[in-house]
Design a protein around this motif. Structure first.
Motif, mmCIF file in Angstrom:
data_model
loop_
_atom_site.group_PDB
_atom_site.id
_atom_site.type_symbol
_atom_site.label_atom_id
_atom_site.label_comp_id
_atom_site.label_asym_id
_atom_site.label_seq_id
_atom_site.Cartn_x
_atom_site.Cartn_y
_atom_site.Cartn_z
ATOM 1 N N ASP A 1 16.676 -48.907 2.129
ATOM 2 C CA ASP A 1 17.103 -47.524 2.359
ATOM 3 C C ASP A 1 17.125 -47.167 3.837
ATOM 4 O OD1 ASP A 1 17.664 -44.761 1.242
ATOM 5 O OD2 ASP A 1 15.828 -44.332 2.380
ATOM 6 N N ARG A 2 16.464 -47.960 4.676
ATOM 7 C CA ARG A 2 16.289 -47.585 6.083
ATOM 8 C C ARG A 2 16.960 -48.562 7.060
ATOM 9 N NH1 ARG A 2 12.186 -43.654 5.784
ATOM 10 N NH2 ARG A 2 12.546 -42.651 3.770
ATOM 11 N N PHE A 3 17.747 -49.508 6.564
ATOM 12 C CA PHE A 3 18.310 -50.524 7.451
ATOM 13 C C PHE A 3 19.736 -50.201 7.887
ATOM 14 C CE2 PHE A 3 20.154 -54.845 8.246
ATOM 15 C CZ PHE A 3 19.382 -55.152 9.364
ATOM 16 N N ALA A 4 20.617 -49.996 6.936
ATOM 17 C CA ALA A 4 22.005 -49.699 7.294
ATOM 18 C C ALA A 4 22.724 -49.111 6.089
ATOM 19 C CB ALA A 4 22.731 -50.953 7.778
ATOM 20 N N ASN A 5 23.536 -48.104 6.339
ATOM 21 C CA ASN A 5 24.307 -47.431 5.289
ATOM 22 C C ASN A 5 25.730 -47.973 5.310
ATOM 23 O OD1 ASN A 5 25.505 -45.737 3.447
ATOM 24 N ND2 ASN A 5 24.626 -43.863 4.293
ATOM 25 N N GLY A 6 26.003 -48.919 4.413
ATOM 26 C CA GLY A 6 27.322 -49.541 4.379
ATOM 27 C C GLY A 6 28.281 -48.900 3.418
ATOM 28 N N ASP A 7 27.786 -47.996 2.560
ATOM 29 C CA ASP A 7 28.639 -47.346 1.561
ATOM 30 C C ASP A 7 28.198 -45.899 1.424
ATOM 31 O OD1 ASP A 7 30.155 -46.507 -0.576
ATOM 32 O OD2 ASP A 7 29.452 -48.060 -1.967
ATOM 33 N N LEU A 8 28.924 -44.998 2.085
ATOM 34 C CA LEU A 8 28.544 -43.586 2.068
ATOM 35 C C LEU A 8 28.744 -42.958 0.694
ATOM 36 C CD1 LEU A 8 30.104 -42.425 5.483
ATOM 37 C CD2 LEU A 8 27.784 -43.265 5.031
ATOM 38 N N SER A 9 29.551 -43.585 -0.151
ATOM 39 C CA SER A 9 29.876 -42.979 -1.444
ATOM 40 C C SER A 9 28.714 -43.016 -2.425
ATOM 41 C CB SER A 9 31.089 -43.680 -2.063
ATOM 42 O OG SER A 9 30.760 -45.008 -2.462
ATOM 43 N N ASN A 10 27.706 -43.867 -2.184
ATOM 44 C CA ASN A 10 26.606 -43.954 -3.149
ATOM 45 C C ASN A 10 25.310 -43.339 -2.611
ATOM 46 O OD1 ASN A 10 25.612 -45.827 -1.316
ATOM 47 N ND2 ASN A 10 25.846 -47.601 -2.657
ATOM 48 N N ASP A 11 25.419 -42.513 -1.564
ATOM 49 C CA ASP A 11 24.214 -41.923 -0.982
ATOM 50 C C ASP A 11 23.468 -41.045 -1.981
ATOM 51 O OD1 ASP A 11 24.862 -43.223 1.309
ATOM 52 O OD2 ASP A 11 25.463 -41.450 2.437
ATOM 53 N N SER A 12 24.217 -40.309 -2.781
ATOM 54 C CA SER A 12 23.658 -39.533 -3.892
ATOM 55 C C SER A 12 24.464 -39.889 -5.128
ATOM 56 C CB SER A 12 23.724 -38.032 -3.610
ATOM 57 O OG SER A 12 22.917 -37.676 -2.500
ATOM 58 N N VAL A 13 23.765 -40.050 -6.252
ATOM 59 C CA VAL A 13 24.412 -40.519 -7.475
ATOM 60 C C VAL A 13 24.136 -39.538 -8.604
ATOM 61 C CG1 VAL A 13 24.442 -42.359 -9.207
ATOM 62 C CG2 VAL A 13 24.305 -42.947 -6.780
ATOM 63 N N PRO A 14 25.167 -39.095 -9.334
ATOM 64 C CA PRO A 14 24.948 -38.214 -10.487
ATOM 65 C C PRO A 14 23.971 -38.838 -11.479
ATOM 66 C CG PRO A 14 27.290 -38.350 -9.967
ATOM 67 C CD PRO A 14 26.611 -39.379 -9.129
ATOM 68 N N GLY A 15 23.061 -38.023 -11.980
ATOM 69 C CA GLY A 15 22.080 -38.495 -12.950
ATOM 70 C C GLY A 15 20.789 -38.985 -12.326
ATOM 71 N N LEU A 16 20.798 -39.203 -11.009
ATOM 72 C CA LEU A 16 19.583 -39.597 -10.299
ATOM 73 C C LEU A 16 19.176 -38.441 -9.403
ATOM 74 C CD1 LEU A 16 20.430 -43.313 -9.432
ATOM 75 C CD2 LEU A 16 19.004 -42.443 -11.293
ATOM 76 N N GLU A 17 17.998 -37.914 -9.667
ATOM 77 C CA GLU A 17 17.581 -36.628 -9.097
ATOM 78 C C GLU A 17 17.340 -36.685 -7.593
ATOM 79 O OE1 GLU A 17 14.027 -33.318 -9.860
ATOM 80 O OE2 GLU A 17 14.311 -35.019 -11.240
ATOM 81 N N ASP A 18 16.806 -37.779 -7.102
ATOM 82 C CA ASP A 18 16.450 -37.886 -5.684
ATOM 83 C C ASP A 18 17.716 -38.146 -4.869
ATOM 84 O OD1 ASP A 18 14.735 -37.846 -3.552
ATOM 85 O OD2 ASP A 18 13.880 -39.835 -3.890
ATOM 86 N N LYS A 19 18.183 -37.116 -4.164
ATOM 87 C CA LYS A 19 19.451 -37.179 -3.435
ATOM 88 C C LYS A 19 19.222 -37.492 -1.960
ATOM 89 C CE LYS A 19 21.480 -35.643 -7.223
ATOM 90 N NZ LYS A 19 22.259 -36.546 -8.100
ATOM 91 N N LEU A 20 20.329 -37.738 -1.268
ATOM 92 C CA LEU A 20 20.270 -38.024 0.168
ATOM 93 C C LEU A 20 19.604 -36.887 0.926
ATOM 94 C CD1 LEU A 20 21.294 -39.989 2.460
ATOM 95 C CD2 LEU A 20 23.235 -38.426 2.690
ATOM 96 N N ASN A 21 18.614 -37.244 1.748
ATOM 97 C CA ASN A 21 17.944 -36.266 2.606
ATOM 98 C C ASN A 21 17.371 -37.026 3.797
ATOM 99 O OD1 ASN A 21 16.590 -34.208 3.849
ATOM 100 N ND2 ASN A 21 15.279 -33.704 2.111
ATOM 101 N N ARG A 22 18.239 -37.329 4.734
ATOM 102 C CA ARG A 22 17.833 -38.181 5.855
ATOM 103 C C ARG A 22 16.825 -37.488 6.771
ATOM 104 N NH1 ARG A 22 21.704 -41.140 10.379
ATOM 105 N NH2 ARG A 22 20.135 -42.674 11.045
ATOM 106 N N ALA A 23 16.744 -36.172 6.695
ATOM 107 C CA ALA A 23 15.806 -35.438 7.546
ATOM 108 C C ALA A 23 14.373 -35.541 7.050
ATOM 109 C CB ALA A 23 16.221 -33.969 7.630
ATOM 110 N N ALA A 24 14.180 -35.946 5.794
ATOM 111 C CA ALA A 24 12.838 -36.028 5.216
ATOM 112 C C ALA A 24 12.282 -37.435 5.379
ATOM 113 C CB ALA A 24 12.880 -35.654 3.736
ATOM 114 N N LEU A 25 11.040 -37.542 5.858
ATOM 115 C CA LEU A 25 10.428 -38.856 6.033
ATOM 116 C C LEU A 25 10.375 -39.626 4.719
ATOM 117 C CD1 LEU A 25 7.436 -38.152 8.478
ATOM 118 C CD2 LEU A 25 9.597 -39.314 8.985
ATOM 119 N N GLY A 26 10.084 -38.925 3.633
ATOM 120 C CA GLY A 26 9.978 -39.572 2.336
ATOM 121 C C GLY A 26 11.230 -39.476 1.498
ATOM 122 N N GLY A 27 12.314 -38.986 2.082
ATOM 123 C CA GLY A 27 13.562 -38.857 1.343
ATOM 124 C C GLY A 27 14.405 -40.114 1.400
#
Length: 613
Positions: free
Chosen positions: A132-158
């Protein structure tokens, strides 16, 4: 009717009557030619335990169908003959003469030489990545329907958006740096409501988390890495699951979890397993206790669960073509299960490597779990390797503590002197840090000279070195020991990053210098036979320096750590038993040569000297 089976990357047509639907079949396939002739298949569907099972396929015999507490599970044990052919095994589920479903179970051909695959070894350098912290190669899957924990790059634990595609995009960088193995923190589905990025609370054992990619993409990563001479090590969690695992809404049996599914915290007192005075209460509350309430503890004494976990590891090794297994929280699982697990994996893959995490500074407890160790109780273990946590702590102390009769470099010397405890000390994995502790640059007080000394030691001491991503550019956690800060985003892995460690753009002078140093060190290590298989011989620290040799028939090295604030001329008189016949030396990283005994080691530095006759 066509259904998607979680964890299998094909659409399989299921003839389904209204009275029976299978929601899951795990594992979704198997292979011919495996070492073990037995295969356990878990069927999950509404009231599936109420059906009789039959099959007719040459070389396959249904040994038993086991029913458990929940009526929605049925566990099949099949025996596969050595000469069984690939194909679809028709599993017939019926009630009386009424056939409710015929499920075609895939039995696949096995890749040539799969059983003899070579695992990671002392020839390798392992690169540990938190995906999760190395490289974002696919921006389309940053948040996924049905999975509650969404993209939050500002949060240390996000979740920050790193994924498998990001790693694939930068395999050339990993290769150029000199790494030959990749260990990824777990990539299986973690459908937890928060803090899901670390991966250690799986909610599906057969599915890559969609925010990382897919099973097929994981397989592609392993294939593309292999084409570059890089192996992939899977991070396996046998001890626990996430509280939102799909099992939790319908447990197979009452004993599937420890303490009957009620949260009882572990004591973390691993000593109880070895203490001759320990009580059964202390032993149980270490092994059976839960880490946290959101990580239910698995009861591997249940034979169906034990087989499920063993087969899951085999499935991923076979499916993705992996070169190793890292086993999380090793000693927290049931000891008898661990004996069975390691024996089964080694039988299936004799050259596969496995490394267990036993986080203690007591070397006798670490050594207990390694194969070949002489144990007090006759315990059987086939585990090849463990992480050398005692040496990690000793190196930090040795480099930062004042030189004294019992501190400083002597700490390193004493740690390595304990190698008599291990069955095979040369097979340990050594590391400056990992994803759960402060960055080595922080532990070494952000001193680049001490950092270089540590890198040289871990690259040349006995064992296989593992380095955490970002170590090569001096990533640190100066503000806190929060894991979110320790697992910081790798600069350049996200669009718009001001710094780019992959290209070197805008890196600090110190970071660029460290990266170049590491690249040269690890690429040299690839061909350093003395490091791969040479004898380790060391001399007690003297006057702020520590020296050791790596000696083989074809390649010989002298490594020196000098903590002094001034250069030293190395006293080689006491080292003659290791120096017999050698007349000159060349320092590997600087290229400087010297006639023996005139070796001058610069202040606060480490030297690697190739020896010549």
């Amino acid at each position: 009717m066509t259904r998607w089976l979680t964890g299998f990357c094909l659409l399989i047509s299921l003839p389904v009557l209204a009275d029976l639907q299978l929601k899951r079949v795990e594992p979704a396939n198997w292979w011919v030619g495996m070492h073990s002739s037995q295969l356990q298949i878990m069927l999950y569907g509404e009231q599936v335990s109420g059906y009789q099972v039959n099959l007719d396929y040459p070389g396959v015999k249904l040994v038993k169908a086991e029913r458990v507490g929940s009526p929605n599970y049925l566990f099949l044990t099949l025996n596969l003959a050595k000469d069984v052919k690939p194909g679809l095994i028709p599993i017939k589920l019926s009630q009386g003469e009424h056939v409710a479903l015929v499920y075609d179970y895939p039995l696949l051909a096995r890749d040539n030489a799969s059983a003899e695959r070579q695992g990671f070894s002392n020839k390798d350098s392992i690169y540990l990545i938190t995906p999760d912290r190395f490289a974002n190669g696919d921006l389309s899957n940053d948040s996924v329907p049905g999975l509650e924990d969404k993209l939050n790059r500002a949060a240390l634990g996000g979740r920050h958006g790193g994924d498998l595609q990001g790693i694939i995009n930068h395999l050339d960088y990993i290769q150029a740096m000199g790494f030959t193995q990749i260990w990824l923190n777990p990539v299986l589905e973690n459908a937890m409501s928060s803090y899901s990025y670390h991966g250690y609370a799986a909610t599906d054992f057969y599915r890559v988390d969609p925010r990382y990619g897919s099973n097929a993409l994981y397989q592609q990563l392993a294939q593309q890495a292999k084409a570059r001479g890089i192996g992939v090590i899977i991070d396996v969690v046998l001890n626990h699951i996430g509280s939102q695992h799909w099992w939790m809404s319908d447990l197979p049996s009452a004993d599937w979890l420890n303490f009957a599914g009620q949260f009882v915290p572990t004591t973390h007192r691993r000593e109880a397993l070895h203490d001759p005075y320990a009580t059964e209460w202390d032993k149980r509350h270490f092994s059976d206790g839960w880490f946290v309430e959101t990580m239910p503890d698995l009861n591997q004494r249940n034979p169906l669960l034990a087989t499920y976990l063993i087969q899951n590891s085999i499935w991923w090794v076979e499916y993705a073509g992996l070169s190793g297994i890292r086993i999380d929280t090793y000693s927290y699982s049931d000891p008898d299960f661990l004996s069975q697990y390691t024996a089964r994996l080694v039988a299936e893959y004799p050259n596969l490597n496995m490394v267990g995490e036993e986080w203690t500074l007591n070397p006798s407890i670490v050594a207990y779990w390694q194969r070949g160790t002489k144990r007090h109780d006759g315990y059987q273990s086939a585990l090849p390797s463990l992480f050398d946590f005692p040496l990690q702590a000793a190196v930090v102390g040795g480099l930062t503590n004042q030189e004294n009769w019992n501190s400083g470099l002597r700490e390193i010397y004493l740690s390595l002197a304990n190698d008599y405890l291990y069955g095979h000390p040369q097979d340990l994995v050594v590391m400056p840090d990992n994803h759960d502790m402060s960055r080595i640059f922080t532990q070494l007080r952000e001193d680049p000279q001490l950092w270089r000394m540590a890198m040289v030691l871990f690259a040349t001491v006995r064992g296989t070195p593992q380095f955490f991503y970002g170590t090569e550019i001096l990533l640190a956690n100066p503000n806190s020991d929060d894991h979110g800060e320790i697992r910081a985003d790798f600069p350049g892995g996200w669009p718009g990053d001001k710094q780019n460690a992959f290209t070197g753009n805008n890196l600090s002078t110190d970071a660029s210098s460290a990266q170049a140093y590491m690249r040269k060190l690890l690429n040299w290590r690839k061909t350093a036979q003395a490091v791969h298989n040479g004898r380790f011989v060391h001399y007690a620290p003297l006057d702020g320096s520590y020296s050791y040799f790596r000696l083989s028939e074809e390649h010989n090295l002298l490594v020196v750590l000098n903590k002094n604030d001034q250069a030293i001329k190395l006293d080689l008189a006491r080292m003659q038993e290791s120096l017999k016949g050698f007349t000159s030396a060349k320092e590997v990283l600087s290229g400087q040569t010297a006639a023996l005994p005139d070796i001058l080691v610069p202040a606060r530095s480490a030297g690697i000297y190739e020896l010549y006759k």
